[in-house]
Design a protein around this motif. Sequence first.
Motif, short mmCIF file in Angstrom:
data_model
loop_
_atom_site.label_atom_id
_atom_site.label_comp_id
_atom_site.label_asym_id
_atom_site.label_seq_id
_atom_site.Cartn_x
_atom_site.Cartn_y
_atom_site.Cartn_z
N ASN A 1 4.75 -1.08 -8.70
CA ASN A 1 3.78 -1.49 -7.40
C ASN A 1 4.75 -2.56 -6.68
N GLU B 1 1.10 2.51 -7.06
CA GLU B 1 1.27 2.75 -5.93
C GLU B 1 2.47 3.78 -5.50
N THR C 1 4.97 7.18 -2.48
CA THR C 1 4.29 5.98 -2.28
C THR C 1 2.92 6.27 -1.76
N THR D 1 -4.15 3.30 -5.04
CA THR D 1 -3.16 3.61 -5.99
C THR D 1 -3.48 5.04 -6.53
#
Length: 295
Positions: A60, A82, A153, A158
Amino acid sequence: MTKGAPYRSLRGISAVVALLAIGAVGCSEVSDAVDGAKDGAKKVARQRSVFSLDLGDCYNPNGAAEGEAYTVEIVPCEEAHEGQVAGEFSITEEKSYPGDEAVSAIADKRCPVEAAKFAPDTWALPKGVAVFYYTPTKESWATGDRAVSCTYTKESGTFSGTLNSAKTLKSEQTAYLKGSNGVYDAFWTTQPEKDSVEEDLPGYKAQAKAVAAALDTHLTGLKGIDGTEVGKLREQLSKTAEHWKKAANAADANAFYIAYDSAFSGIDPEKSVAARKELGLATTVPADEAEVWAS
């Protein structure tokens, strides 16, 4: 890390370490504060330098805007996160720092290739996931940093689980994806800057030649794959390859357009859905690709 320490630049996302401040008034607030403190402590314990990112790491970022990154939070891939490192390479072709734009241009070209090795079936990527990358800055370059970390990403929200599918694919799936990805790579990487064929006929003919060659390679790979739908796709792409070859050899813009209409529609992703289903691959055309062929 001291203020003067080198950092790395993240295109699309930036990471800065967040500090947690808690206050408690009542019992529930105290409980919430304790839970928050535990979560904060876990986040701090998981902080890693961006210089230590490894292929396959799920993480993340500590922020949401483009800029410089010092650290990220490394998390188990089964937890919501993420991003995931999907490729790595070093910039060896430059002796001195070439500038931010030049570094980005290198990453723009190489990261999609590296990421495709990690997750060959881009149709199977979670919605909203795109290629980003951490690159050296002028400051980190001076310390010997040449590494680029390519990531998948999620731009908002998420996802859970690893995106690394390369090792789990069957041989026929790998063969299909290698050929199919090659066709679309040839199409996009050779796209002329001019909007009309009249402005750059040689450029468009060069693109057609590249796509035709990629289709020939794809067709060679498909010969070794059994299946009714794969066979139908192979027959259809054989005709499509001929249209691209005609476009590549067009004498003028009018001849190019006549061949191009059938050539372009022939590689419409929708036409490969049935074969993909037969091979056990993802069958939902990514929205951006569907939009291109719909227009």
